[in-house]
Enzyme design. Structure first.
Site, PDB file in Angstrom:
ATOM      1  N   MET A  61     -51.799 -31.106 -16.110  1.00 25.23           N
ATOM      2  CA  MET A  61     -53.046 -30.671 -15.486  1.00 25.23           C
ATOM      3  C   MET A  61     -52.937 -29.254 -14.949  1.00 25.23           C
ATOM      4  O   MET A  61     -51.842 -28.741 -14.711  1.00 25.23           O
ATOM      5  CB  MET A  61     -53.431 -31.621 -14.358  1.00 25.23           C
ATOM      6  CG  MET A  61     -52.449 -31.605 -13.198  1.00 25.23           C
ATOM      7  SD  MET A  61     -53.118 -32.283 -11.674  1.00 25.23           S
ATOM      8  CE  MET A  61     -54.342 -31.068 -11.234  1.00 25.23           C
ATOM      9  N   CYS A  62     -54.109 -28.637 -14.747  1.00 26.96           N
ATOM     10  CA  CYS A  62     -54.199 -27.328 -14.104  1.00 26.96           C
ATOM     11  C   CYS A  62     -55.540 -27.261 -13.380  1.00 26.96           C
ATOM     12  O   CYS A  62     -56.087 -28.288 -12.991  1.00 26.96           O
ATOM     13  CB  CYS A  62     -54.046 -26.201 -15.126  1.00 26.96           C
ATOM     14  SG  CYS A  62     -55.382 -26.116 -16.340  1.00 26.96           S
ATOM     15  N   ARG A  63     -56.092 -26.099 -13.236  1.00 27.76           N
ATOM     16  CA  ARG A  63     -57.363 -25.960 -12.530  1.00 27.76           C
ATOM     17  C   ARG A  63     -58.536 -26.422 -13.397  1.00 27.76           C
ATOM     18  O   ARG A  63     -59.378 -27.174 -12.943  1.00 27.76           O
ATOM     19  CB  ARG A  63     -57.572 -24.499 -12.114  1.00 27.76           C
ATOM     20  CG  ARG A  63     -58.891 -24.260 -11.388  1.00 27.76           C
ATOM     21  CD  ARG A  63     -58.977 -22.815 -10.892  1.00 27.76           C
ATOM     22  NE  ARG A  63     -60.207 -22.615 -10.141  1.00 27.76           N
ATOM     23  CZ  ARG A  63     -61.303 -22.082 -10.660  1.00 27.76           C
ATOM     24  NH1 ARG A  63     -61.334 -21.689 -11.930  1.00 27.76           N
ATOM     25  NH2 ARG A  63     -62.391 -21.934  -9.921  1.00 27.76           N
TER      26      ARG A  63
END
Length: 104
Positions: A61-63
């Protein structure tokens, strides 16, 4: 590339499923808000492959889902087949799962 929705991730967390969550954002982003994943910033993902499981699902995951997609592509080129990109990242989590989480 395999992807997973934030609703799928919430279900996995709620059911205490055996998976690994990797957050590829930077330290300051992780400190602001996180989903209790293991922090491995994208720039170091290939250096720290020893921390990434081969034998259970791994959600990256990231932003917004863009950096995590890059991480998945880099790791798949190293032979990983158990990776899932979190669609929409923490922004989607805040929008559809937990509106109280801080986003930037």
């Amino acid at each position: 590339m395999q992807e997973i929705t934030v609703e799928d991730l919430k279900r996995m967390k709620d059911n205490s499923e055996d998976f690994q969550l990797i957050d590829v954002r930077e330290d300051f982003e992780y400190e602001m808000s996180n989903l209790n994943g293991q922090l491995i910033p994208l720039g170091g993902i290939l250096i720290e492959t020893d921390k990434i499981s081969h034998d259970k699902p791994v959600v990256i995951m990231c932003r917004s889902g863009k950096r995590s997609a890059m991480a998945v592509m880099q790791l798949e080129a190293q032979g990983y087949t158990n990776l899932y990109n979190l669609q929409g990242g923490i922004l989607a989590w805040a929008e559809r799962v937990d509106p109280n989480i801080s986003v930037y």
